[in-house]
Design an enzyme around this catalytic site. Structure first.
Site, PDB file in Angstrom:
ATOM      1  N   HIS A 157     -10.702  -9.191   1.885  1.00 15.81           N
ATOM      2  CA  HIS A 157     -11.401  -7.951   1.489  1.00 15.81           C
ATOM      3  C   HIS A 157     -11.189  -6.828   2.513  1.00 15.81           C
ATOM      4  CE1 HIS A 157     -13.644 -10.579  -1.333  1.00 15.81           C
ATOM      5  NE2 HIS A 157     -13.682 -11.402  -0.309  1.00 15.81           N
ATOM      6  N   SER A 278       5.792  15.414  11.530  1.00 12.68           N
ATOM      7  CA  SER A 278       5.218  16.375  10.588  1.00 12.68           C
ATOM      8  C   SER A 278       5.727  17.761  10.954  1.00 12.68           C
ATOM      9  CB  SER A 278       3.693  16.337  10.704  1.00 12.68           C
ATOM     10  OG  SER A 278       3.145  17.554  10.243  1.00 12.68           O
ATOM     11  N   LYS A 284       2.097  13.870  15.078  1.00  8.29           N
ATOM     12  CA  LYS A 284       2.219  12.818  14.068  1.00  8.29           C
ATOM     13  C   LYS A 284       3.529  12.047  14.076  1.00  8.29           C
ATOM     14  CE  LYS A 284       0.277  12.739  10.300  1.00  8.29           C
ATOM     15  NZ  LYS A 284      -0.268  12.887   8.966  1.00  8.29           N
ATOM     16  N   GLU A 291       6.168   4.128   3.181  1.00 10.63           N
ATOM     17  CA  GLU A 291       5.494   4.784   2.055  1.00 10.63           C
ATOM     18  C   GLU A 291       6.443   4.945   0.878  1.00 10.63           C
ATOM     19  OE1 GLU A 291       3.613   8.477   3.408  1.00 10.63           O
ATOM     20  OE2 GLU A 291       3.221   7.472   5.301  1.00 10.63           O
TER      21      GLU A 291
END
Ligand code: ARG
Length: 457
Positions: A157, A278, A284, A291
């Site tokens: 979970h 970024s 970043k 992704e």
């Protein structure tokens, strides 16, 4: 006259935009190698069976070899007017060797021809996919071997559940990939069958030898029914389906990579080569490749749904709908090959933050099951042990500490069964060590598992 290779019974030609709509040359030119291989085998067989003279066969083969040469150089010029790869190459052959080139198509139809091309094409690419899966499996094993005694929180979970060996977690993906590999290998059996010689649908009146052309092309078997031979696309559906499940696995792994490389987890650091910055936020480092792979699962599932839907309502035998089998297949192949290559590099070069993982496992309640098991071993019914442990966890939360920080007095107040050996039991290392059941996360079991895995690659 329509000017087409099949134009005999036509009075008018189609408008160009209609031709464009029907043409597949824009994408089936990727079958050029296989189409030429298929033609060479076919014409060799026609000669051996006495259907064409040896002179005719030699002239045609010579032309086909020239086309192979041009294909390698990339100097073939395809045209929409000639619809697809088969007609384009046949037209080029006739231009090269004269009207005798028109004899190549004896005892053959584009229907068995295109099916043959697709079988040949997929057969080769399946081997490539299988070896890429294996390369990726090797990268996983290498990381796992380096992290057998790296403790990590194991989750259910997405809540910390029990401590595990980080290698155990990584190896889970090894076994998923092993099943993917087996599925692709198994589908190879049904891809490795020759439809050549089935003709348009009913076979042919020429005394051909289908087994000979199959053997020349390296196929292990021939279709037993000519209508099945030209209308079967199951082997492509299998490829798209196996590709989909593979992408499901890669997507799950990608999700974990994304989580682990976040500031929140910091369990791994990706190599710069597999991250991007970024354009506005200088701090970043984004796990873009992971992704993207997670996202690409979508198009691969789409290709599977697409072909299943194309096939569901078409009557026997060949129908032009089937031309729609190609783009999805090429796209899935391109996507899974790219995803496997990227993933292999990403996992091979990632740095595991052993310290952070160590800390994570020492600052949580994932050793609570150990305490409950400890009490149960001392004779307390497990339900009661669960309750007692739960109360101690609650006490810790109130004080902002963990189970190992409790004093022996606190512990004994909860249960007189607890003795000072409890501290050894609560150590996450011990929790992992003691899970020695077959396939468990115990260090020794993980080593056995890795040894078994290595036999598969
Ligand atoms: N381009 C066609 C395809 O990909 C080749 C077979 C065409 N056959 C036919 N009878 N029109 O399916």
């Amino acid at each position: 006259m329509s000017g087409k290779l099949w134009g005999g019974r036509f009075q008018n030609s189609a408008e160009q935009w209609v031709d464009e709509f029907g043409a597949s040359i824009g994408f089936d030119q990727q079958l050029v190698t296989e189409d030429l291989e298929g033609s060479i085998a076919h014409v060799t067989m026609l000669g051996a069976c006495g259907i064409l003279s040896q002179d005719e066969v030699n002239t045609i083969k010579d032309g086909l070899h020239q086309l192979q040469q041009k294909a390698t150089e990339g100097s073939l010029e395809f045209s929409i007017a000639n619809e697809d790869i088969h007609l384009n190459l046949e037209k080029m052959l006739i231009d090269l060797v004269g009207p005798v080139g028109g004899k190549l198509h004896t005892g053959r139809s584009r229907n068995d021809q295109v099916a043959t091309d697709m079988h040949l094409f997929l057969k080769k690419r399946l081997q490539e996919v299988i070896s890429l899966i294996e390369a990726f499996q090797k990268a996983i094993v290498t990381q796992a071997e380096d992290n057998i005694d790296t403790l990590a929180p194991g989750y259910t979970h997405l809540q910390r559940a029990q401590p595990i060996s980080f290698a155990h977690h990584l190896m889970t993906y090894f076994w998923m990939l092993e099943r993917d590999k087996q599925r692709f290998q198994d589908s190879l059996k049904r891809t490795d069958i020759s439809p050549l010689g089935a003709g348009a649908l009913a076979g042919t009146t020429f005394p051909i030898d289908r087994e000979m052309s199959a053997e020349l092309l390296g196929f292990s078997a021939v279709y037993q029914n000519s209508m099945d031979a030209v209308s079967d696309r199951d082997f492509i559906v299998e490829f798209l389906s196996n590709g989909s499940l593979l992408m499901a696995h890669l997507s799950r792994f990608a999700e974990e990579i994304i989580l682990w490389s976040s500031e929140e987890f910091k369990f791994i650091e990706l190599d710069d080569a597999f991250s991007t910055g970024s354009s506005i936020m200088p701090q970043k480092k984004n796990p873009d490749m992971a992704e993207l792979i997670r996202g690409k699962a979508g198009r691969v599932y789409g290709n599977l749904m697409g072909l299943l839907t194309v096939l569901k309502g078409i009557p026997l035998a060949y129908n032009k709908d089937m031309q729609e089998d190609k783009e999805g297949m090429f796209d899935t192949l391109h996507t899974i090959v790219g995803s496997l290559k990227i993933f292999e590099g990403m996992v091979r070069t990632m740095t595991v933050a052993k310290e952070t993982l160590h800390k994570a496992v020492h600052q949580d309640f994932s050793n609570a099951t150990e305490l409950a098991d400890y009490l149960a071993t001392k004779g307390m019914p497990f339900r009661e042990a669960h309750e007692v442990t739960g109360k101690l966890v609650f006490l810790c939360i109130q004080r902002g500490i963990y189970l190992l920080d409790l004093s022996i007095e606190d512990l004994q107040e909860a249960s007189s069964l607890i003795e000072s050996d409890v501290y050894d039991v609560l150590a996450p290392e011990a929790a992992v060590q003691r899970r020695h059941s077959l396939g468990g996360t115990g260090f020794e079991q993980v080593k056995i598992q890795i040894a078994k895995a290595k036999e598969c690659i």
